[in-house]
Design an enzyme around this catalytic site. Structure first.
Site, PDB file in Angstrom:
ATOM      1  CG  ASP A  13      45.128  47.247 -42.978  1.00 30.49           C
ATOM      2  OD1 ASP A  13      45.002  48.134 -43.481  1.00 30.49           O
ATOM      3  OD2 ASP A  13      44.200  46.619 -42.640  1.00 30.49           O
TER       4      ASP A  13
ATOM      5  CG  HIS B  98      43.930  51.874 -42.376  1.00 31.53           C
ATOM      6  ND1 HIS B  98      42.927  52.537 -42.312  1.00 31.53           N
ATOM      7  CD2 HIS B  98      43.474  50.433 -42.377  1.00 31.53           C
ATOM      8  CE1 HIS B  98      41.648  51.978 -42.281  1.00 31.53           C
ATOM      9  NE2 HIS B  98      42.255  50.663 -42.255  1.00 31.53           N
TER      10      HIS B  98
ATOM     11  NE  ARG C  91      41.772  60.961 -41.341  1.00 35.43           N
ATOM     12  CZ  ARG C  91      41.087  60.958 -40.371  1.00 35.43           C
ATOM     13  NH1 ARG C  91      39.858  60.344 -40.307  1.00 35.43           N
ATOM     14  NH2 ARG C  91      41.068  62.125 -39.719  1.00 35.43           N
ATOM     15  CE  LYS C  92      36.581  52.088 -41.820  1.00 30.81           C
ATOM     16  NZ  LYS C  92      37.795  51.657 -42.022  1.00 30.81           N
ATOM     17  CG  PHE C  93      37.563  61.714 -44.358  1.00 25.57           C
ATOM     18  CD1 PHE C  93      38.287  62.805 -43.984  1.00 25.57           C
ATOM     19  CD2 PHE C  93      37.810  60.917 -45.549  1.00 25.57           C
ATOM     20  CE1 PHE C  93      39.582  62.998 -44.506  1.00 25.57           C
ATOM     21  CE2 PHE C  93      39.302  61.031 -46.136  1.00 25.57           C
ATOM     22  CZ  PHE C  93      40.231  62.194 -45.404  1.00 25.57           C
ATOM     23  CB  ALA C  94      33.439  60.376 -39.235  1.00 23.14           C
ATOM     24  CG  ASP C  95      34.956  66.319 -37.392  1.00 21.35           C
ATOM     25  OD1 ASP C  95      34.320  67.428 -37.040  1.00 21.35           O
ATOM     26  OD2 ASP C  95      35.941  65.968 -36.537  1.00 21.35           O
TER      27      ASP C  95
ATOM     28  NE  ARG D  76      43.400  41.269 -39.560  1.00 19.39           N
ATOM     29  CZ  ARG D  76      42.648  41.517 -38.399  1.00 19.39           C
ATOM     30  NH1 ARG D  76      42.984  41.382 -37.204  1.00 19.39           N
ATOM     31  NH2 ARG D  76      41.360  41.910 -38.613  1.00 19.39           N
TER      32      ARG D  76
HETATM   33  O1  S5P Z   1      33.166  47.536 -41.785  1.00 15.34           O
HETATM   34  C1  S5P Z   1      34.555  47.545 -42.169  1.00 15.34           C
HETATM   35  C2  S5P Z   1      35.053  48.678 -42.962  1.00 15.34           C
HETATM   36  C3  S5P Z   1      36.248  48.581 -43.282  1.00 15.34           C
HETATM   37  S1  S5P Z   1      36.946  49.712 -44.540  1.00 15.34           S
HETATM   38  N1  S5P Z   1      35.422  46.574 -41.750  1.00 15.34           N
HETATM   39  C4  S5P Z   1      36.578  46.690 -42.054  1.00 15.34           C
HETATM   40  O2  S5P Z   1      37.447  45.511 -41.621  1.00 15.34           O
HETATM   41  N2  S5P Z   1      37.140  47.584 -42.660  1.00 15.34           N
HETATM   42  C5  S5P Z   1      38.586  47.667 -43.198  1.00 15.34           C
HETATM   43  O3  S5P Z   1      38.973  46.445 -44.095  1.00 15.34           O
HETATM   44  C6  S5P Z   1      39.545  47.456 -42.000  1.00 15.34           C
HETATM   45  O4  S5P Z   1      40.022  48.851 -41.536  1.00 15.34           O
HETATM   46  C7  S5P Z   1      40.868  46.609 -42.498  1.00 15.34           C
HETATM   47  O5  S5P Z   1      41.718  47.748 -43.063  1.00 15.34           O
HETATM   48  C8  S5P Z   1      40.130  45.624 -43.623  1.00 15.34           C
HETATM   49  C9  S5P Z   1      39.733  44.513 -42.947  1.00 15.34           C
HETATM   50  O6  S5P Z   1      41.038  43.466 -42.691  1.00 15.34           O
HETATM   51  P1  S5P Z   1      40.990  42.132 -42.347  1.00 15.34           P
HETATM   52  O7  S5P Z   1      42.418  41.899 -42.099  1.00 15.34           O
HETATM   53  O8  S5P Z   1      40.195  42.068 -41.419  1.00 15.34           O
HETATM   54  O9  S5P Z   1      40.560  41.727 -43.708  1.00 15.34           O
END
Ligand code: S5P
Length: 262
Positions: free
Chosen positions: A39, A63, A93-97, A234
């Protein structure tokens, strides 16, 4: 008969799904169940990250819409790295439409996701007809797409993906086993070893980010919650020594996975 959840035992089952076949081969040959969430907002930062961590990952999650200097050269570089070092390109992308809109979002716009992403995430909230439209698009076109994950459960505090939601999501996935490779979940949401269970919300040191994210340890995510693949952002990307941290997460993730008793 008890189901055996070792990767070795699941290999044949998993290989019926093109996405899972690809992933399981990478996981077993590189001995990793780590997916890194890259990210970062600059293409050079992502490329530098990948150069450090490629040996430790089975998937690179992006993303694409947070990148400020997107270019097709960047995509080409990622594809070259993915090919050379064996990992899949995962656009979250978490498509939701409605199906038609998802189709446009998948194929068109600036990012033309289906032309390079091997996998994407899809929310089940819009119902399974949208998932079937999506599958048709992917099957009838020449794309990089191998499959998708359905979001059964989110990691955030107060998420509405509870009660009937994960269960109904599983029902949708069962209808499209060639296309749906598995789930994004917190706890393994189904008893079928032919799916892969991917889990975000993993951090060995911290428990939350103050913005709703909930983290738990690798041990909790893999051993107790019985997920297969850990998605880590992170904890790795913000580390002092990114490469060492990726190696530490990959080693701990893999040993938790292979020592799991079921
Ligand atoms: O429920 C979710 C689903 C996803 S895909 N919770 C999440 O955190 N994610 C993704 O996982 C989120 O968009 C991010 O890219 C990653 C988690 O990142 P972190 O820095 O918290 O480990």
């Amino acid at each position: 008969r008890a189901i055996c959840w070792s990767l070795e035992n699941r290999k044949l089952l998993l290989s019926k799904n093109p996405l899972n076949k690809h992933i399981i081969e990478i996981m077993m040959s590189k001995q990793t169940n780590l997916c890194v969430a890259a990210d970062l907002t600059k293409t050079s930062e992502i490329i530098e990250l990948v150069q450090k961590i490629h040996s430790f990952i089975c998937a690179l999650k992006l993303h694409i819409d947070i990148i400020e200097d997107f270019s097709w050269d960047f995509i080409t570089s990622l594809q070259t790295l993915a090919q050379e070092h064996k990992f899949v390109l995962f656009e979250d992308r978490k498509f939701a439409d409605i199906g038609k809109t998802m189709e446009l979002q998948l194929n068109k716009g600036i990012y033309k996701i289906s032309s390079w992403a091997n996998m994407v995430t899809v929310h089940s909230v819009a119902g399974d007809a949208t998932i079937s439209t999506f599958r048709e698009v992917v099957e009838n076109q020449n794309t990089a797409m191998e499959g998708c994950l359905l979001i059964a459960e989110l990691s955030t505090e107060g998420a509405l993906t509870r009660d009937f939601y994960p269960k109904e999501t599983v029902e949708f996935a069962k209808k499209y086993p060639n296309f749906v490779g598995g789930f994004i979940c917190q706890k393994r949401c189904h008893d079928d070893p032919s799916f892969l269970y991917w889990t975000p919300g993993v951090n060995q040191e911290q428990r939350g980010d103050g913005a709703g994210q909930q983290w738990r340890s690798i041990q909790q995510a893999v051993t107790q919650d019985k997920n297969d693949i850990i998605i880590v952002g992170r904890a790795i990307t913000s580390a002092q020594d990114v490469k060492a941290e990726a190696e530490r997460y990959a080693t701990a993730g893999w040993s938790s996975l292979i020592s799991r008793s079921d």
